[in-house]
Write a protein that holds these residues in place. Structure first.
Motif, PDB file in Angstrom:
ATOM      1  N   ASP A   1       0.687  -1.341  -0.044  1.00 29.48           N
ATOM      2  CA  ASP A   1       0.015  -0.053   0.039  1.00 29.48           C
ATOM      3  C   ASP A   1       0.676   1.197  -0.082  1.00 29.48           C
ATOM      4  OD1 ASP A   1      -2.391  -1.612  -0.095  1.00 29.48           O
ATOM      5  OD2 ASP A   1      -3.105  -0.939   1.860  1.00 29.48           O
ATOM      6  N   VAL A   2       1.703   1.446   0.997  1.00 33.11           N
ATOM      7  CA  VAL A   2       2.449   2.726   1.179  1.00 33.11           C
ATOM      8  C   VAL A   2       3.951   2.337   1.506  1.00 33.11           C
ATOM      9  CG1 VAL A   2       2.830   4.847   2.220  1.00 33.11           C
ATOM     10  CG2 VAL A   2       0.642   4.162   1.950  1.00 33.11           C
ATOM     11  N   VAL A   3       4.785   2.600   0.808  1.00 31.13           N
ATOM     12  CA  VAL A   3       6.372   2.456   1.078  1.00 31.13           C
ATOM     13  C   VAL A   3       7.030   3.844   1.285  1.00 31.13           C
ATOM     14  CG1 VAL A   3       8.583   1.378   0.410  1.00 31.13           C
ATOM     15  CG2 VAL A   3       6.213   0.360  -0.081  1.00 31.13           C
ATOM     16  N   HIS A   4       7.818   4.117   2.179  1.00 32.24           N
ATOM     17  CA  HIS A   4       8.580   5.561   2.246  1.00 32.24           C
ATOM     18  C   HIS A   4      10.206   5.151   2.153  1.00 32.24           C
ATOM     19  CE1 HIS A   4       9.086   9.647   3.475  1.00 32.24           C
ATOM     20  NE2 HIS A   4      10.152   9.251   4.049  1.00 32.24           N
ATOM     21  N   PHE A   5      10.697   5.903   1.231  1.00 30.36           N
ATOM     22  CA  PHE A   5      12.165   5.343   0.619  1.00 30.36           C
ATOM     23  C   PHE A   5      12.922   6.756   1.362  1.00 30.36           C
ATOM     24  CE2 PHE A   5       9.752   3.158  -2.311  1.00 30.36           C
ATOM     25  CZ  PHE A   5      10.649   1.996  -2.252  1.00 30.36           C
ATOM     26  N   VAL A   6      13.909   6.337   1.994  1.00 28.77           N
ATOM     27  CA  VAL A   6      15.077   7.483   2.379  1.00 28.77           C
ATOM     28  C   VAL A   6      16.493   7.102   1.639  1.00 28.77           C
ATOM     29  CG1 VAL A   6      16.320   8.670   4.161  1.00 28.77           C
ATOM     30  CG2 VAL A   6      14.084   7.973   4.400  1.00 28.77           C
ATOM     31  N   SER A   7      16.788   8.021   0.624  1.00 28.45           N
ATOM     32  CA  SER A   7      18.418   7.751   0.047  1.00 28.45           C
ATOM     33  C   SER A   7      18.247   6.583  -0.975  1.00 28.45           C
ATOM     34  CB  SER A   7      19.328   7.856   1.015  1.00 28.45           C
ATOM     35  OG  SER A   7      19.605   8.834   1.714  1.00 28.45           O
ATOM     36  N   GLY A   8      16.878   6.293  -1.400  1.00 33.63           N
ATOM     37  CA  GLY A   8      16.682   5.343  -2.436  1.00 33.63           C
ATOM     38  C   GLY A   8      16.384   3.827  -1.686  1.00 33.63           C
ATOM     39  N   ARG A   9      16.348   3.893  -0.531  1.00 39.43           N
ATOM     40  CA  ARG A   9      16.304   2.595   0.201  1.00 39.43           C
ATOM     41  C   ARG A   9      14.889   2.493   1.033  1.00 39.43           C
ATOM     42  NH1 ARG A   9      19.643   0.533   5.340  1.00 39.43           N
ATOM     43  NH2 ARG A   9      18.122  -1.027   6.035  1.00 39.43           N
ATOM     44  N   PRO A  10      14.040   1.440   1.120  1.00 37.75           N
ATOM     45  CA  PRO A  10      12.888   1.503   1.772  1.00 37.75           C
ATOM     46  C   PRO A  10      13.143   1.177   3.179  1.00 37.75           C
ATOM     47  CG  PRO A  10      13.158  -0.690   0.597  1.00 37.75           C
ATOM     48  CD  PRO A  10      14.390   0.121   0.004  1.00 37.75           C
ATOM     49  N   TYR A  11      12.311   2.061   3.990  1.00 37.15           N
ATOM     50  CA  TYR A  11      12.753   1.963   5.426  1.00 37.15           C
ATOM     51  C   TYR A  11      11.347   1.797   6.266  1.00 37.15           C
ATOM     52  CZ  TYR A  11      17.519   3.527   5.746  1.00 37.15           C
ATOM     53  OH  TYR A  11      18.761   3.495   5.692  1.00 37.15           O
ATOM     54  N   MET A  12      10.313   2.387   5.712  1.00 40.42           N
ATOM     55  CA  MET A  12       8.911   2.163   6.330  1.00 40.42           C
ATOM     56  C   MET A  12       7.887   1.763   5.504  1.00 40.42           C
ATOM     57  SD  MET A  12      10.317   5.480   7.478  1.00 40.42           S
ATOM     58  CE  MET A  12       8.847   6.584   7.620  1.00 40.42           C
ATOM     59  N   ILE A  13       7.110   0.556   5.703  1.00 38.00           N
ATOM     60  CA  ILE A  13       5.969   0.047   5.034  1.00 38.00           C
ATOM     61  C   ILE A  13       4.700   0.195   5.623  1.00 38.00           C
ATOM     62  CG2 ILE A  13       7.391  -1.217   3.393  1.00 38.00           C
ATOM     63  CD1 ILE A  13       6.857  -3.657   4.972  1.00 38.00           C
ATOM     64  N   PHE A  14       3.541   0.327   5.212  1.00 36.46           N
ATOM     65  CA  PHE A  14       2.291   0.486   5.639  1.00 36.46           C
ATOM     66  C   PHE A  14       1.375  -0.383   4.814  1.00 36.46           C
ATOM     67  CE2 PHE A  14       4.735   4.306   6.276  1.00 36.46           C
ATOM     68  CZ  PHE A  14       4.830   4.578   7.393  1.00 36.46           C
ATOM     69  N   ASP A  15       0.296  -0.908   5.531  1.00 35.63           N
ATOM     70  CA  ASP A  15      -0.708  -1.742   4.640  1.00 35.63           C
ATOM     71  C   ASP A  15      -2.153  -1.177   5.549  1.00 35.63           C
ATOM     72  OD1 ASP A  15      -1.036  -3.518   2.444  1.00 35.63           O
ATOM     73  OD2 ASP A  15      -2.240  -4.192   3.883  1.00 35.63           O
ATOM     74  N   ALA A  16      -3.141  -0.972   4.725  1.00 36.86           N
ATOM     75  CA  ALA A  16      -4.342  -0.435   5.349  1.00 36.86           C
ATOM     76  C   ALA A  16      -5.250  -1.618   5.257  1.00 36.86           C
ATOM     77  CB  ALA A  16      -5.033   0.884   4.571  1.00 36.86           C
TER      78      ALA A  16
END
Length: 410
Positions: free
Chosen positions: A303-318
């Motif tokens: 659902d939602v992925v937050h990237f920092v410096s091109g790498r995934p750090y946080m993932i979310f699913d509703a």
């Protein structure tokens, strides 16, 4: 035949009801409920994951959301998912049990306010054939359409008119609303009066893609009416059904509404932090092996992925699901989050559930993965809902970067 049938979104059984065969067919076609013959006669009606209301002649069928979400909250969730600028005051808090009357009342009030100073006017580009020069001559069209003729002239010009997109959307919503059967006569009269003030505005084709508009200082007083009008045009249908019966339906999928709202609000909240947020991010659980085609791999959409410096750090699913009696959610959700974390190399996933309760952390055995169940109570007022999403963004970011915020490029 009953005058009104009210069902709960999670209802698993209902008493058979007597319906005309044509009414049963028209109700089934709306997609609000399943309609099947009941043993011993009559019809069995059961929710199928959608909420809203259907009016067929004198029959009103309503399916209520599991979280007792009122009309104003439902419209807020719908509006915000489509446009993060949608605010609580864009919806007038009419919580009438009759959803159609409440929608019509909200539309009438917003339209009346929008037209207090008269219809909005603007410049539109017009192309037509005239016997006099106006604007500029379209030489190419003149030569191809009327070779050797001087008149009429193919011209284009800017016209100052009320036939602008904003008025087209507003008039289309009012006309759709007026086709709903059994609205209070006084309310129909108010809508008709507002619609008469938009005389000369072009009609939009039913079911067509809505034209785009941009909020500006000029149309700011139209914005609440326009946002509500777009919701009505996307979700409300009023037309003749089987046997020429008038059918009005306002049907929405609450799971989709919730997932879209969470993704939109979370992306907006995460904009305050370094990084880039993507939704419906495509990933694969398995590695690309020689001889494997892409369509043979195990595909996932997070659902939602937050990237920092091109790498995934946080993932979310509703998840718009019902908890069990002890407040637990399906085990399959945890398996899914473990798969996401494993494939993306992330140590923590956030499961956002629609409901009440406390945040719960689960550490997955023999792994470095944790899954956080984060409830989002839809009965809260809109501002509190948005604050809760901001809390989710802040907690997830500080958990991923506990020591300091990295100065990463977006």
């Amino acid at each position: 035949m009953p005058a009104e049938i009210v069902l709960d979104e999670l209802q698993g059984y209902s008493e058979p009801v007597e319906l005309d065969r044509e009414v049963a067919a028209a109700l089934r076609d709306t997609g609000l409920v399943s309609v099947v013959p009941a043993q011993g006669g009559g019809w069995s009606l059961l929710p199928v994951g959608r909420v809203g209301a259907v009016q067929i002649d004198d029959l009103l069928v309503r399916v209520k959301p599991k979280e007792k979400v009122g009309l104003s909250r439902l419209l807020f969730l719908l509006g915000y998912a489509a446009d993060p600028g949608f605010r609580p005051d864009n919806v007038i808090g009419a919580e009438d049990e009759d959803l159609f009357a409440a929608l019509a009342e909200s539309l009438a009030r917003h339209a009346e306010r929008a037209l207090e100073r008269g219809p909005l006017n603007g410049y539109v580009s017009v192309e037509e054939a005239l016997r006099t020069v106006k604007g500029r001559i379209r030489v190419g069209d003149q030569m191809s359409r009327r070779p050797g003729l001087l008149l009429p002239l193919e011209v284009s010009y800017d016209d100052h008119t009320s036939d602008v997109v904003e008025n087209q959307i507003l008039r289309a919503a009012i006309r759709t609303m007026m086709r709903v059967p059994r609205l209070p006569e006084a309310l129909v009269g108010r809508l008709a009066h507002v619609e008469s003030r938009l005389e000369g505005v072009s009609a939009l084709n039913q079911g067509a893609v809505l034209p785009a508009w941009t909020e500006s200082r000029t149309n700011s007083h139209y914005v609440p009416a326009l946002r509500l009008s777009e919701i009505i045009l996307r979700s409300l249908s009023a037309e003749s059904g089987v046997g020429h019966r008038m059918v009005a339906s306002f049907v929405v999928n609450m799971a989709t509404v919730f997932e879209d709202f969470v993704a939109t609000a979370l992306k907006e909240a995460l904009d305050a932090y370094p990084g880039l947020t993507e939704w419906q991010y495509e990933a694969y659980l398995d590695k690309a092996e020689p001889g494997f085609r892409t369509n043979e791999r195990v595909q996932m959409f997070v659902d939602v992925v937050h990237f920092v410096s091109g790498r995934p750090y946080m993932i979310f699913d509703a998840k718009y699901k019902a908890a069990s009696a002890n407040g637990a959610y399906p085990n399959a959700d945890q398996y899914q989050m473990l798969a996401y974390c494993t494939a993306l190399g992330v140590s923590r996933a956030w499961l956002v559930y629609a409901g009440r309760g406390e945040t719960r952390f689960r550490r997955i055995r023999n792994t470095g993965v944790s899954v956080v169940e984060f409830p989002l109570d839809l009965s809260r007022d809109p501002e509190s809902l948005l604050e809760r999403v901001k809390e989710l963004a802040q907690r997830s970011y500080t958990t991923a970067f506990p020591s300091s915020l990295p100065g990463a490029n977006r």
